[in-house]
Design a protein around this motif. Structure first.
Motif, PDB file in Angstrom:
ATOM      1  N   LEU A  65      35.146  27.895  34.441  1.00  0.00           N
ATOM      2  CA  LEU A  65      34.831  26.884  33.422  1.00  0.00           C
ATOM      3  C   LEU A  65      33.993  25.767  34.018  1.00  0.00           C
ATOM      4  CD1 LEU A  65      35.105  25.617  30.632  1.00  0.00           C
ATOM      5  CD2 LEU A  65      37.314  24.664  31.350  1.00  0.00           C
ATOM      6  N   ALA A  66      34.322  25.352  35.242  1.00  0.00           N
ATOM      7  CA  ALA A  66      33.512  24.327  35.914  1.00  0.00           C
ATOM      8  C   ALA A  66      32.081  24.805  36.099  1.00  0.00           C
ATOM      9  CB  ALA A  66      34.142  23.984  37.270  1.00  0.00           C
ATOM     10  N   GLY A  67      31.906  26.100  36.420  1.00  0.00           N
ATOM     11  CA  GLY A  67      30.563  26.639  36.568  1.00  0.00           C
ATOM     12  C   GLY A  67      29.793  26.633  35.262  1.00  0.00           C
ATOM     13  N   VAL A  68      30.474  26.951  34.166  1.00  0.00           N
ATOM     14  CA  VAL A  68      29.821  26.921  32.846  1.00  0.00           C
ATOM     15  C   VAL A  68      29.387  25.500  32.504  1.00  0.00           C
ATOM     16  CG1 VAL A  68      30.176  27.289  30.382  1.00  0.00           C
ATOM     17  CG2 VAL A  68      31.041  28.966  32.019  1.00  0.00           C
ATOM     18  N   LEU A  69      30.265  24.553  32.724  1.00  0.00           N
ATOM     19  CA  LEU A  69      29.933  23.153  32.435  1.00  0.00           C
ATOM     20  C   LEU A  69      28.811  22.663  33.344  1.00  0.00           C
ATOM     21  CD1 LEU A  69      33.549  21.711  31.993  1.00  0.00           C
ATOM     22  CD2 LEU A  69      31.857  22.173  30.196  1.00  0.00           C
ATOM     23  N   ASP A  70      28.797  23.130  34.593  1.00  0.00           N
ATOM     24  CA  ASP A  70      27.732  22.740  35.513  1.00  0.00           C
ATOM     25  C   ASP A  70      26.380  23.253  35.032  1.00  0.00           C
ATOM     26  OD1 ASP A  70      26.868  21.729  38.255  1.00  0.00           O
ATOM     27  OD2 ASP A  70      26.216  23.824  38.355  1.00  0.00           O
ATOM     28  N   GLY A  71      26.376  24.421  34.383  1.00  0.00           N
ATOM     29  CA  GLY A  71      25.129  24.930  33.843  1.00  0.00           C
ATOM     30  C   GLY A  71      24.678  24.196  32.596  1.00  0.00           C
TER      31      GLY A  71
END
Length: 283
Positions: A65-71
């Motif tokens: 989820l953190a990776g999705v938000l980072d994108g």
């Protein structure tokens, strides 16, 4: 109101030089992408909390989820025209924790703690190399000559992708239940390998290079739909498959980059794949 005669037109006080003005705060437009970045940071830290409780499935999902938000945050910043230096620094700090410190601690708590010394060194290597990668990214923001970036490639494995690669043994362990995937020696070596990939100068494919030909676009859309369906039904096997596909794309990127360099010198205008707000990672 009677003006103070000691204050000049430029806001200076007699005998004291120019008056310092307070820097303006963040605009509403800038708050949105920064709020997404903070949400990504909170998600990464929550992944550590899940790992402490022994809930490793939730800890991995929190990092994803953190990776999705980072994108999303970088694209939101560019869409709102709210790119700031503050946002770039906050994004790098959040990435170092969510994709460096958090995955290292999660994997350590999962299996590396069985070898407290060697396992901790492997976890440290991963976290430190992630931070070094982000520092290298920030130091190159103002550089005009970036050979990989100029032709649509990234330098090394991006931090969010590195975190996903580090979890490959965990994907297989959760999906199959085989204890062999939790071997602390093998996992330690895997973490060190991923640490090297993040700080390496290996050209890796950026989004601008992943452009399917027109005849295959419908097929790509169908593949994306099937992948989403697989993630919902067979989450861990699908994540492992995606990770393995990315690993196979690394040598493809090397060959493609060599071919591009032979065809034309790297003097073209930079392709916007590495941007200060974590659009590709750095990040």
């Amino acid at each position: 109101m009677i003006p103070d005669p000691s204050v000049g037109e430029e806001g200076s006080v007699a005998g004291r030089g120019p008056r310092r003005r307070l820097a303006p705060g963040l605009s509403v437009r800038a708050i949105v992408p920064n709020a997404i970045t903070v949400a990504a940071l909170c998600s990464g830290l929550t992944g550590i909390r899940f790992a402490i409780d022994g809930n490793f499935e939730k800890s991995i999902l929190a990092i994803i989820l953190a990776g999705v938000l980072d994108g999303i945050d970088g694209r939101a910043a560019r869409l709102l025209k709210a790119q700031t230096r503050f946002g770039a620094e906050l994004d790098s700090l959040a990435d170092s924790i969510s994709f460096g410190v958090a995955p290292a601690l999660i994997v350590y708590l999962w299996t590396l703690k069985a070898m407290p010394s060697l396992g901790w060194i492997a976890a440290l290597a991963f976290a430190i190399c992630c931070v070094l990668r982000l520092a290298r990214f920030n130091s190159r923001l103002d550089m005009l000559e970036q050979p990989h970036k100029a032709v649509g490639f990234l330098t090394g494995v991006p931090a969010p992708v590195g975190a996903g690669l580090a979890f490959l043994p965990m994907y297989l362990w959760i999906a199959s239940g085989h204890a062999e995937f939790a071997n602390p020696v093998a996992v330690s070596l895997w973490m060190v390998l991923n640490a090297f990939l993040m700080i390496s100068s290996i050209p890796t494919l950026g989004w601008s290079r992943m452009r399917p030909p027109g005849s295959l676009r419908l097929g790509v859309l169908a593949l994306v739909g099937l992948t989403v369906a697989s993630l919902l039904t067979e989450t861990w096997f699908t994540l492992a498959a995606i990770t393995i596909v990315y690993l196979l794309l690394i040598p493809v990127g090397l060959v493609t980059y060599a071919k591009v360099r032979r065809q034309s010198p790297v003097s073209a205008s930079p392709v916007q794949d590495d941007l200060p707000y974590g659009a590709t990672d750095a990040s």
